[in-house]
Design an enzyme around this catalytic site. Structure first.
Site, PDB file in Angstrom:
ATOM      1  N   SER A   1     -15.614  21.748   2.065  1.00 27.73           N
ATOM      2  CA  SER A   1     -15.942  20.987   0.861  1.00 27.73           C
ATOM      3  C   SER A   1     -16.482  19.616   1.249  1.00 27.73           C
ATOM      4  O   SER A   1     -16.539  19.273   2.433  1.00 27.73           O
ATOM      5  CB  SER A   1     -14.694  20.818  -0.008  1.00 27.73           C
ATOM      6  OG  SER A   1     -13.843  19.866   0.605  1.00 27.73           O
ATOM      7  N   LYS A   2     -16.819  18.855   0.230  1.00 28.86           N
ATOM      8  CA  LYS A   2     -17.368  17.502   0.456  1.00 28.86           C
ATOM      9  C   LYS A   2     -16.435  16.681   1.338  1.00 28.86           C
ATOM     10  O   LYS A   2     -16.870  15.828   2.098  1.00 28.86           O
ATOM     11  CB  LYS A   2     -17.557  16.793  -0.886  1.00 28.86           C
ATOM     12  CG  LYS A   2     -18.734  17.333  -1.677  1.00 28.86           C
ATOM     13  CD  LYS A   2     -19.600  16.185  -2.209  1.00 28.86           C
ATOM     14  CE  LYS A   2     -20.902  16.706  -2.764  1.00 28.86           C
ATOM     15  NZ  LYS A   2     -20.725  17.370  -4.067  1.00 28.86           N
ATOM     16  N   ARG A   3     -15.131  16.954   1.215  1.00 28.89           N
ATOM     17  CA  ARG A   3     -14.159  16.182   2.002  1.00 28.89           C
ATOM     18  C   ARG A   3     -14.315  16.412   3.504  1.00 28.89           C
ATOM     19  O   ARG A   3     -13.825  15.638   4.304  1.00 28.89           O
ATOM     20  CB  ARG A   3     -12.738  16.527   1.564  1.00 28.89           C
ATOM     21  CG  ARG A   3     -12.193  15.525   0.547  1.00 28.89           C
ATOM     22  CD  ARG A   3     -10.979  16.057  -0.150  1.00 28.89           C
ATOM     23  NE  ARG A   3     -11.386  17.054  -1.149  1.00 28.89           N
ATOM     24  CZ  ARG A   3     -10.774  18.200  -1.367  1.00 28.89           C
ATOM     25  NH1 ARG A   3      -9.725  18.525  -0.666  1.00 28.89           N
ATOM     26  NH2 ARG A   3     -11.209  19.039  -2.298  1.00 28.89           N
ATOM     27  N   ASP A   4     -14.984  17.490   3.866  1.00 27.71           N
ATOM     28  CA  ASP A   4     -15.189  17.750   5.296  1.00 27.71           C
ATOM     29  C   ASP A   4     -16.396  16.996   5.840  1.00 27.71           C
ATOM     30  O   ASP A   4     -16.846  17.258   6.945  1.00 27.71           O
ATOM     31  CB  ASP A   4     -15.355  19.251   5.543  1.00 27.71           C
ATOM     32  CG  ASP A   4     -14.100  20.007   5.181  1.00 27.71           C
ATOM     33  OD1 ASP A   4     -13.067  19.748   5.808  1.00 27.71           O
ATOM     34  OD2 ASP A   4     -14.148  20.833   4.246  1.00 27.71           O
ATOM     35  N   GLY A   5     -16.907  16.070   5.052  1.00 24.92           N
ATOM     36  CA  GLY A   5     -18.064  15.301   5.519  1.00 24.92           C
ATOM     37  C   GLY A   5     -19.330  15.993   5.073  1.00 24.92           C
ATOM     38  O   GLY A   5     -19.499  16.244   3.900  1.00 24.92           O
TER      39      GLY A   5
END
Ligand code: GLU
Length: 477
Positions: free
Chosen positions: A249-253
């Site tokens: 997801s976006k949280r993974d960069g």
């Protein structure tokens, strides 16, 4: 009938790696069977869709080489088709107007929650009498359009990746909304419905998409039946997971293709890596292939059910293979914008021929294109920054004298060549009775500021061509 597949991104964000990987599988499948790959932009969500996301998606697919045969088709331009299809289902009695208000739906949900039941619409307006309808209308209530879902139905399909799939009608949340409310007739038709209208209209034979769409597939199969169309084959591809095994997801960069592009991945390397996210070639040791080569081998039999872990090391390795094997002129084309972006000035002797020599010098050491920025800084700046090791090297006994010897010989050597550079080093070794290693290390420290780096003689030649070698040697002696 020949195979027709589609990728159907929603322009509510940049081209996501998951969508791009699904596009890769669609593309490979179409090419393998000599079919057609169609691009459809699902821009019915007017609030969240943006033209810049559409541009990003089109550019990203194009950059990756996933060339589509038909489209892009825009759902926003096809509203009349969807409305006609809704009307047809209404006329056939397979869909109906539902006047339940938001407050009533909330109350229903609360009551279900209190009874520990899953939320679902209770189909209360499925069989309204003309009098009831008239009463709701006169109250000024607006209506959504719902499609009847038979609770007793078992929906079964043979998924090309996951095998037999079955879903109970009663688990689909009650009669489904296929079009929003509107003051004048039929409001905006919704995702699950328009997808089916389009897939029928575009004669899609295989729907290949992420496994997050499985529940939609069950609903969509009922819609195909209602519209009297043949159901396509379905293939639900595994999700892409992060290192912790959760959906990337976006949280993974980085998650969008343009981010990967900015990070210095080549289109060929990235697309090659994506083919391996959930698929392996029959010869599973083979990992480097072009799209055309992968297409020859592609089949859903070799697509995994399990999620595909994103592996940066593997992506880097594959990318480096493409960089290392790329013709110099092509790699130079890719590196010029990278250097420009870094603010390096490509003037004063740093023209094409010189740049190509520089590219040959560093190509084998690059993993990502952007690695060229720190690696070549000393070639684009006037002065050098001495690293600690570089500075220690220059303080070694005899180092300065060696460099002065080089400067003296360089005076008589207007144009340095690999041979004359080697000869000069030999001469200094002989004259000053020092080890060759001292000369090489000192020379490297003086020219580049460091004790490690690409081939010294070639680096020296490049600096010599732009007149920086003498300047640097003089600076440190
Ligand atoms: N528009 C959907 C998405 O972006 C794709 C739907 C489909 O492939 O059926 O997830």
């Amino acid at each position: 009938m020949s195979v027709r597949v589609r990728i159907a991104p929603s322009p509510t964000g940049n081209l996501h790696i998951g969508t791009a990987r699904t596009a890769v599988f669609n593309y490979l499948f179409a090419r393998h069977l000599d079919g057609k790959f169609i691009l459809r932009i699902e821009d019915t969500d007017l609030e969240r869709s943006r033209p810049e996301y559409t541009d990003n998606i089109l550019n990203g697919l194009g950059w990756l080489g996933l060339n589509w045969d038909e489209g892009p088709f825009y759902q926003s331009q096809r509203m009349h088709l969807y409305q006609a299809a809704v009307q047809k289902l209404l006329d056939q009695g397979l869909a109906y107007r539902c006047y339940t208000t938001a407050e009533e739906l909330d109350a229903l949900r609360e009551a279900q929650k209190a009874r520990n039941e899953a939320p679902r619409y209770d189909n209360r307006h499925r069989n309204l009498t003309p009098e009831q309808i008239a009463a709701f209308e006169s109250e000024g209530r607006s209506s959504v359009i719902r499609f009847q879902i038979d609770d007793d139905r078992e929906i079964v399909w043979n998924d090309l990746v996951r095998g037999r799939m079955s879903w109970r009608g009663s688990d689909l949340g009650g009669d489904m909304v296929i079009a929003r409310a509107s003051a004048d007739g039929i409001g905006q038709p919704l995702y699950n419905f328009v997808v089916v209208v389009d897939d029928i209209d575009m004669q899609i034979t295989h729907v290949i998409r992420g496994e997050d769409h499985i529940a939609n597939t069950a609903k969509q199969i009922l819609l195909y039946e209602a519209m009297g169309a043949k159901t396509p084959e379905f293939a639900h591809t595994p999700l892409i997971l992060n290192q912790e095994g959760r959906k990337l997801s976006k949280r993974d960069g980085v998650t969008s293709i343009s981010d990967f592009q900015k990070m210095g991945f080549t289109a060929e390397g990235l697309v090659n890596y994506m083919t391996l996210l959930g698929w392996s070639a029959p010869d599973s040791t083979q990992e480097i292939f072009t799209l055309t080569e992968a297409a020859k081998e592609f089949s859903f039999e070799r697509v995994n059910k399990a999620g595909a872990k994103f592996d940066w090391d593997k992506l880097d390795w594959i990318n480096s293979q493409y960089i290392h094997n790329m013709p110099v002129d092509q790699l130079t084309d890719l590196l010029i914008p990278v250097w420009e972006e870094a603010g390096y000035s490509l003037t004063n002797g740093r023209e094409r021929a010189w740049l190509e020599q520089l590219v040959s010098l560093i190509a084998a050491s690059l993993t990502r294109l952007v690695d060229a920025v720190p690696m070549t800084r000393v070639f684009f700046t006037d002065g050098v920054e001495l690293s600690e090791e570089g500075s220690q090297q220059l303080q070694q006994e005899g180092a300065k004298a060696v460099l002065q010897g080089i400067i003296a010989t360089l005076e008589n050597e207007p144009q340095l060549s690999a041979d004359s550079a080697q000869a000069m080093i030999k001469q200094v070794v002989k004259e000053q009775k020092v080890k060759k290693g001292l000369v090489m290390r000192s020379l490297r420290a003086a020219l580049t500021g460091d004790v490690h780096g690409p081939d010294l003689i070639q680096s020296w030649l490049l600096l010599n061509q732009i007149g920086l070698d003498k300047q640097r040697l003089n600076q440190v002696t």
